[in-house]
Design an enzyme around this catalytic site. Structure first.
Site, mmCIF file in Angstrom:
data_model
loop_
_atom_site.group_PDB
_atom_site.id
_atom_site.type_symbol
_atom_site.label_atom_id
_atom_site.label_comp_id
_atom_site.label_asym_id
_atom_site.label_seq_id
_atom_site.Cartn_x
_atom_site.Cartn_y
_atom_site.Cartn_z
ATOM 1 N N SER A 279 5.522 -3.788 1.630
ATOM 2 C CA SER A 279 4.422 -3.225 2.410
ATOM 3 C C SER A 279 3.385 -3.053 2.052
ATOM 4 O O SER A 279 3.197 -2.550 0.687
ATOM 5 C CB SER A 279 5.034 -2.169 3.339
ATOM 6 O OG SER A 279 3.965 -1.431 3.847
ATOM 7 N N LYS A 285 8.864 0.582 0.970
ATOM 8 C CA LYS A 285 9.334 -0.527 2.009
ATOM 9 C C LYS A 285 9.888 -1.617 1.097
ATOM 10 O O LYS A 285 9.183 -2.393 0.226
ATOM 11 C CB LYS A 285 8.583 -0.839 2.918
ATOM 12 C CG LYS A 285 8.094 0.458 3.819
ATOM 13 C CD LYS A 285 8.818 0.247 5.175
ATOM 14 C CE LYS A 285 8.908 -0.894 5.958
ATOM 15 N NZ LYS A 285 7.820 -0.875 7.054
ATOM 16 N N GLU A 292 13.318 -11.997 9.536
ATOM 17 C CA GLU A 292 12.680 -11.726 10.835
ATOM 18 C C GLU A 292 11.855 -12.923 11.158
ATOM 19 O O GLU A 292 12.042 -13.368 12.406
ATOM 20 C CB GLU A 292 11.737 -10.544 10.508
ATOM 21 C CG GLU A 292 12.169 -9.271 10.443
ATOM 22 C CD GLU A 292 11.283 -8.089 9.862
ATOM 23 O OE1 GLU A 292 10.701 -7.320 10.608
ATOM 24 O OE2 GLU A 292 10.855 -8.187 8.690
#
Ligand code: ARG
Length: 458
Positions: A279, A285, A292
């Protein structure tokens, strides 16, 4: 510079620039270039062999087309939107290269049978690639099953812990789904693998053509029987998009599992670093972007299916220009599907499972069904047994305790049928291995499934 149209004879004014821009398809159908050339070479050879055009002319055409093929492969070919589509671009270039004799190539042929021939050749290759990619994915799943044959995890229903299963059993579930996906594609191939060329614009051809020869040259195993159908049907492509949609749905479920399982709340699996992204703002993260995106791209593949279904639904027979819209949904789906299968294969190969986490989650109340079945074996009706074990669960939950902490005395307080051996059921491994029915999760069953797949996948 305006290009003279190959069909310009009956026109007294040149095409409006907007129309040229709006109707062109070469910007995307150049994807078919090599298949178009393959089709044209077979057609030219047939024309020569049948004496429809002189043999020497056919040879010149084949030579010219081969040169163009090399130019395209080496990126030296200039595509012109004014020439509308891939077919016109190649034909015009052929005429420029070998002169007027190039104009004989289109004898006994129409773009209507030409385009769908190239499209079918393209899809045949792509579907074969996709089948191979799915086999690679299945092999990766089989390997993971073997790696984790001795580990249990919880199976979920309603995303609530249900019963312990072997991790291998979980992976094999997806392997089965991808097998059906493959079989659907294999079946689809039968209907893609049919030659439309030789149907002309719609009604057939008035020259003495030899369709058997062309079919053999192009490797089609069947020849389409009806020229109207051959030039206007796209159900083979719809079927492909439908198969691709189902395959994406199956992959998307796997993605969803992995996204949940890799969250800190679950921590069941660790995704390989090289397949995740960070991130820009939160340093902790590690995001499952590939998973996804596959889940997201499933939506666009469904969209492609709906697009083509909608394109054909109101079309009068036979060819209509609407059919030019068949290509982008298929090209996009091929690219998306191939990328998604490759992505999932890499994820499966690099996946690590957190042994302690999955094992401890597989125990606890996930063992309750077996405690109930124990009572059934002692002659208590299932409904009553279910109720007794339900009360045990409530009793422990109230005290903040796990199922494994229960003592024999406590069990006996709920039912006098409980004996010492009931305590053996408090291990997820024992419980998993009791599911010996064909297709169940007991080690012997799973091992025999692994043997089956080793044999099948080679
Ligand atoms: N680019 C067209 C397509 O993709 C080729 C066929 C055009 N045929 C015609 N009669 N205008 O469908």
């Amino acid at each position: 510079m305006a290009e003279k149209k190959l069909w310009g004879g009956r026109f007294s004014e040149s095409t409006d620039a907007f129309v040229e821009e709006f109707t062109e398809s070469v910007s995307f159908d150049k994807e078919l270039a090599l298949y178009d050339i393959k089709g044209s070479i077979a057609h030219a050879k047939m024309l020569g062999k049948q004496g429809i055009i002189p043999k020497e002319d056919a040879e010149k055409i084949v030579e010219g087309l081969t040169e163009i093929e090399n130019e395209i492969k080496e990126g030296r070919f200039t595509w012109k939107k004014e020439l509308e589509d891939v077919h016109m671009n190649i034909e015009k270039s052929l005429i420029e290269k070998i002169g007027d004799v190039g104009g004989k190539l289109h004898t006994g042929r129409s773009r209507n049978d030409q385009v769908v021939t190239a499209f079918r050749l393209y899809l045949k290759d792509q579907v074969s690639d996709i089948i191979n990619l799915l086999t690679q994915l299945q092999k990766a799943l089989l390997q993971k099953s073997q790696d984790y044959i001795d580990l249990v995890m919880p199976a979920y229903t309603h995303l609530q812990r249900a019963q312990p299963i072997r991790v291998a059993h979980y992976f094999l579930a997806y392997l089965e789904m991808f097998q059906r996906d493959k079989e659907r594609f294999e079946d689809n191939l039968k209907r893609i693998d049919m030659l439309p060329l030789g149907s002309g614009a719609v009604a057939g051809v008035d020259f003495p053509i030899d369709r058997d020869f062309v079919a053999k040259e192009l490797g089609f195993s069947q020849i389409m029987r009806n020229s109207i159908d051959a030039t206007s049907s796209r159900d083979f492509a719809i079927e492909f998009l439908s198969n691709a949609s189902i395959c994406m749905a199956n992959m998307s479920r796997f993605c969803e599992d992995m996204i949940i399982y890799s969250s800190s709340e679950f921590s069941f699996v660790e995704l390989p670093d090289k397949l995740t992204t960070g991130s820009s703002i939160m340093p902790q993260k590690k995001n499952p972007d590939v998973l996804e995106l596959i889940r997201g791209k499933t939506g666009r593949v469904y969209g492609n299916l709906v697009a083509l279904l909608t394109i054909v639904k109101g079309l009068p027979l036979a060819y209509n220009r609407d059919l030019q819209e068949d290509k982008e949904p298929v090209f996009d789906t091929v690219k998306t599907l191939k990328g998604s299968i490759i992505g999932i294969t890499k994820i499966v190969e690099g996946l690590k499972i957190n042994k302690e986490k999955v094992e401890s989650a597989a125990g606890g109340f996930a063992l309750a069904t077996d405690l109930a079945n124990y009572l059934v074996e002692k002659g208590i009706p299932f409904r009553q047994a279910h109720h007794i074990v339900g009360s045990i669960v409530a009793y422990l939950v109230n005290q903040g305790r796990e199922l494994e902490s229960i003592t024999l005395q406590e069990l006996k307080n709920f039912s006098s049928s409980f004996e010492e051996d009931a305590l053996n059921l408090l291990s997820p491994y024992t419980v998993a291995d009791r599911r010996k029915s064909f297709g169940g999760t007991a080690k012997d069953q799973v091992l025999s499934q692994i043997e089956f797949w080793k044999d099948k996948l080679g």
